[in-house]
Design a protein around this motif. Structure first.
Motif, short mmCIF file in Angstrom:
data_model
loop_
_atom_site.label_atom_id
_atom_site.label_comp_id
_atom_site.label_asym_id
_atom_site.label_seq_id
_atom_site.Cartn_x
_atom_site.Cartn_y
_atom_site.Cartn_z
N HIS A 268 0.86 -1.18 0.00
CA HIS A 268 0.00 0.00 0.00
C HIS A 268 0.91 1.23 0.00
N ILE A 269 1.14 1.78 -1.18
CA ILE A 269 2.01 2.95 -1.30
C ILE A 269 1.41 4.11 -0.51
N THR A 270 0.10 4.27 -0.65
CA THR A 270 -0.67 5.18 0.17
C THR A 270 -1.91 4.43 0.60
N PRO A 271 -2.71 4.96 1.54
CA PRO A 271 -3.93 4.25 1.93
C PRO A 271 -4.86 3.98 0.75
N ASN A 272 -4.75 4.76 -0.32
CA ASN A 272 -5.65 4.60 -1.47
C ASN A 272 -4.96 4.04 -2.71
N THR A 273 -3.70 3.63 -2.59
CA THR A 273 -2.95 3.11 -3.74
C THR A 273 -2.25 1.83 -3.33
N MET A 274 -2.61 0.75 -4.00
CA MET A 274 -2.04 -0.56 -3.70
C MET A 274 -1.47 -1.17 -4.98
N VAL A 275 -0.27 -1.73 -4.89
CA VAL A 275 0.29 -2.52 -5.98
C VAL A 275 0.55 -3.92 -5.44
N TYR A 276 0.54 -4.89 -6.33
CA TYR A 276 0.70 -6.27 -5.87
C TYR A 276 1.38 -7.12 -6.92
N TYR A 277 1.98 -8.20 -6.45
CA TYR A 277 2.46 -9.29 -7.30
C TYR A 277 1.82 -10.57 -6.78
N THR A 278 1.29 -11.38 -7.70
CA THR A 278 0.65 -12.63 -7.32
C THR A 278 1.19 -13.77 -8.17
N PHE A 279 1.58 -14.83 -7.51
CA PHE A 279 1.90 -16.10 -8.15
C PHE A 279 0.83 -17.09 -7.72
N SER A 280 0.21 -17.76 -8.68
CA SER A 280 -0.84 -18.70 -8.32
C SER A 280 -0.87 -19.86 -9.29
N GLN A 281 -1.34 -21.00 -8.80
CA GLN A 281 -1.42 -22.22 -9.61
C GLN A 281 -2.84 -22.77 -9.56
N GLY A 282 -3.22 -23.42 -10.64
CA GLY A 282 -4.53 -24.06 -10.70
C GLY A 282 -4.46 -25.36 -11.46
#
Length: 876
Positions: A583-597
């Motif tokens: 959460h760079i700011t309370p209103n700005t979020m960046v993410y990285y996701t690794f997922s398998q199915g």
């Protein structure tokens, strides 16, 4: 409706609670850690000056959707009503990364991000179709089914969540490419409320529509026990015309095999006049849902729900550009020769227990679903193939019997499918408090899924060997053919040429855990999780068929004309995920996701040898095929600006789909039954953008779009797997008889080619304006636009269907053109009343959402023509 035994047991447990009426004192609602019992609120769009929040449970915990590190879309019940969405066909236009190969209501596959290898249609789908790679959930119950995603009618919904990308850790097998979650409204313990809604409408070129639903919420013991019920009926008028037509056998039918019969005058012209009619595809949804919520104490509550739905779709949802006798047909027309229907009904009992054990939240949820399907569809066009002729003609080597003078009987054929299934599931979850810096969610899962399929292909019109017919045949008359047998002593109807009495299913046990740690509280969080799964899969029954051994023998004679299935296998493994959220700011979020199915594997009905070269088979169909897997790497951002008046979300992803399950049906080369194998790998690089903007206090603009680059990355070949054959362990490149060998195209597709149902781009946008006037009147106007790009229905190297009239396979490849649709509505409300006028597909587009040769003729499933409707509602 029939109540299953589990329903009775749970209802009996509830019945021991003494119910009495109390005063109207408002008491606190129970704590509800469950994903089922939570009831997030959303500001009224007509009065809010900001976008508000939508709470979702995509990660088995209640979160603002802006805090969930995956690409998802969520629609509140209010939004669904505003958009006039009641079925998945209505919803698909607002999902920029979802396609739907629909062969009619309750008959289709959902695909996400272009992860598809094509769709073959519905015949035998319960027996042969792979399990879907997009999961469908009703609350916490899995509703997946091969090639027949349950078409849940959306009324009294809390919200709908669409989770993109693999969800294998929390939702298991079937959620390989994503999940669609229908979340229903739950009883309110403190408020008596209800609503009623009715609508009427007209379909351009079709019959009228009407619908009605009623909802009632009743606290029996305020603050302790409440029930909620909904009942609905929806009639969609038909708009496809089954036009009068003849069927005339041609000398070119069956690759020229029909010529001796035509020359000998052994054919006749038949017609469909007895079933031809306009607007022959009406659809009716009828259903009800009853739920009860019991607040046991401040820490525990129990929810039970019973759902019932009957879907009755008459006729067929497809149209033919070219009719059965080669005539050019008009818009929304078909030439069908038999009555057709699809009746699909289910009952579902679900229950959820929520509670606290110290600091731990516990959720136990379970469900039991009974589903019954009866479908019949026209298959007359199969009679133009060599296979169809074989079961309808005698007197030459092309027919089932070569004896006597050449004669052909009626070409009218159809298939009839009866499916019963049960699906039981149980899940136990424990989670630590959400305000802990280190949080854990763990659980155990069990499911038992069973399918019983009785499928008959009824295109044998040669007379059966009744005593009289047999006596005539023995005396030198026309031959007869004994009825098919599914096993010794089990005789099929006299027009059944081929079919199966088959059972398949699996049991799954799984354990999962997800751990989150706030490296910097409310700023930087890491999450990791995994799921262990163990499948026990099985398929039993018999596939039966008609052979020359049944010529001129009494009905009831068993000649070994079936193949017995008794297949079992187990497999297990782990699927994991990991997230980093900043959460760079309370209103700005960046993410990285690794997922398998992943999705389960399956079985083929036979292991016969096919792909003959010089009379010798080169390939033996495998008994089974393995699960395929998906790995996703995704980065994204979720932001709000200008005091929550603008939301902007985006994601980029790279997905690797490996060991992909593919189905083949090419009667001339690969045998007269469909089979599946594991084949190539695919890679999808893409991105999605979503935005919402409160332009003024009453004006909102919402849009989303996706851009995908999907391609095949490997191209295995079909390898000669029969020891002793000339090209053993080599790629099959030729088939055919001595002196008539022909090249064999690799059915797995080409490297770099685009997978099926994978449009390059999809996007939508809608504008809504809310205002007030006069003495408490509220009004709105909204307009929406949707674009779906062009896509193919089959992978590359499958033969093109363009211009083909002599169809010998269900796998012809067609380009489905891109299309646009426009919807709009206006309405006004005062006090408890509201009325609105709406229109869908205002440009009256007739684009096809599923073009195929599944019925041995080119068919298209069009989107519904323009609809204008009036809706009236009342709430209290």
């Amino acid at each position: 409706m029939k109540i299953n035994p589990i329903t009775c047991a749970v209802l009996a447990a509830l019945a021991v609670t003494r119910v009495s009426y109390a005063d109207d004192t408002v008491q606190p609602a129970p704590t509800t850690p469950s994903t089922s019992a939570a009831q997030p609120a959303k500001p009224d769009a007509s009065s809010a000056s900001t976008l508000g929040t939508v709470t979702v449970t995509a990660q088995h915990t209640a979160q603002d959707m802006q805090d969930v590190p995956i690409t998802l879309q969520a629609f509140t019940g209010t939004t669904l009503q505003q958009l006039n969405v009641v079925s998945f066909d209505d919803l698909i236009k607002y999902l920029p990364n979802v396609t739907f190969a629909a062969n009619g209501p309750g008959q289709g596959n959902i695909y996400m991000r272009g992860l598809s290898t094509g769709f073959l249609g519905n015949q035998s789908s319960a027996s042969i179709a792979p399990f879907p790679n997009v999961a469908v959930y009703l609350d916490d119950q899995s509703m997946q089914f091969p090639a027949r995603n349950l078409d849940i009618y959306m009324v009294d919904m809390e919200r709908l969540e669409v989770l993109e990308g693999p969800q294998g850790t929390l939702f298991g097998g079937g959620a390989e490419a994503g999940a669609v979650r229908y979340i229903t409204n739950k009883p309110n313990l403190n408020k008596t409320s209800g609503s009623a809604e009715a609508s009427v409408g007209v379909t351009d070129g079709g019959a009228p529509n009407n619908s009605a639903n009623v909802v009632l919420n009743l606290p029996l013991i305020p603050g302790t026990l409440a029930v909620r019920g909904v009942i609905y009926h929806d009639h969609e008028g038909g708009y496809i015309n089954n036009v009068p037509s003849t069927y005339t056998r041609q000398s070119t039918d069956g690759g020229g095999a029909m010529a001796p019969y035509v020359a000998a005058g052994g054919t006749s012209v038949i017609n469909n006049y007895s079933v031809a009619q306009n607007n022959w595809n009406p659809v009716d949804y009828q259903g009800a849902r009853l739920s009860a919520l019991w607040k046991i104490n401040d820490d525990w509550n129990f929810l039970i729900a019973e759902s019932y739905q009957n879907l009755d779709a008459k006729g067929q949802s497809s149209t033919y550009p070219i009719g059965t006798d080669g005539q050019t047909l008009g818009t929304d027309q078909i030439t069908s020769f038999v009555p057709a229907w699809n009746n699909d009904h289910f009952t579902n009992t679900s229950w959820t227990l929520n509670g606290q054990i110290g600091d731990l939240s516990l959720v136990y949820t379970g469900g039991y679903t009974n589903r019954h399907i009866s479908e019949q569809q026209d298959y007359t066009n199969y009679s133009r193939s060599a296979g169809g002729m074989y079961y309808q003609c005698t007197g030459t080597s092309a027919g089932l019997s070569s004896a006597g003078k050449p004669i052909c009987y009626s070409p009218v054929g159809y298939w009839n499918d009866h499916v019963n299934s049960t699906h039981q599931s149980h899940e136990l979850r424990l989670s630590t408090p959400e305000d802990y810096r280190f949080r854990v969610i763990g659980g155990l899962y069990y499911e038992d899924f069973n399918i019983d399929d009785h499928m008959n292909f009824n295109y044998k019109t040669i007379p059966s060997c009744t005593p009289q017919n047999l006596a005539n045949a023995v005396a030198g008359g026309y031959p007869c053919v004994a009825n098919a047998m599914s096993s010794p002593g089990v005789e099929m109807p006299d027009d059944t040429a081929f079919g199966e009495v088959e059972q398949r299913g699996y049991k799954q046990e799984a354990a999962f855990a997800s751990l989150s740690y706030d490296i910097i509280p409310e700023v930087l969080t890491v999450t990791g999780g995994t799921r262990y799964y163990h499948y026990s899969e099985w398929q039993t029954g018999t596939e039966f068929y008609t052979t020359t051994a049944q010529d001129n023998v009494p009905n009831g004679t068993y000649v070994g004309n079936d193949t017995v299935m008794n297949y079992h296998k187990t497999y297990h493994g782990f699927k994991s995920r990991a997230n980093v959220v900043w959460h760079i700011t309370p209103n700005t979020m960046v993410y990285y996701t690794f997922s398998q199915g992943f999705r389960p594997g399956g079985f083929n009905r036979t292991t016969s040898g096919v792909a003959k070269l010089d009379g010798e088979a080169q390939y033996r169909k495998p008994i089974s095929y393995a699960p395929d897997t998906l790995t996703n790497n995704e980065i994204g951002f979720k932001t709000t600006f200008f005091d929550d008046r603008l939301m902007l979300n985006g994601s980029l992803y790279d997905m690797r789909w490996d060991n992909v399950q593919m189905q083949f049906f090419n009667p001339l080369v690969l045998g007269n039954t469909t089979f599946a194998v594991n084949g190539p790998n695919y890679k999808v690089d893409g991105g999605e953008l979503q935005f919402q903007a409160r332009l003024t206090d009453g004006l909102t603009l919402i849009g989303s779009g996706s851009l995908n680059h999907a391609k095949q990355t490997t191209s295995p070949c079909l390898i000669d797997n029969i020891p002793g054959s000339p090209r053993y362990n080599e790629c099959i490149i030729q088939t055919g008889a001595v002196g008539a060998e022909t090249s064999f195209a690799n059915p797995f597709g080409e490297i770099g080619s685009v997978p099926a149902f994978s449009p390059r781009s999809q996007y939508n946008m809608r504008l809504r304006y809310d205002w007030t006037f006069g003495d408490g009147f509220k009004a709105f106007a909204q307009v929406g636009f949707n674009h779906t790009g062009s896509m193919y229905n089959q992978p590359a190297t499958y033969p093109s269907g363009s211009g083909v009239t002599d169809i010998t396979t269900v796998e012809l490849r067609y380009l489905q053109a891109g299309y646009n649709t426009v919807d709009a509505s206006v309405g006004v409300a005062k006090d408890n009343w509201d009325v609105s006028l709406y229109g869908t597909n205002l440009t009256d587009n007739h684009a096809s959402v599923f073009t195929s040769s599944a019925q041995f003729i080119e068919s298209e499933v069009p989107i519904r023509p323009r609809v204008i409707g009036l809706k009236v509602g009342f709430k209290f």
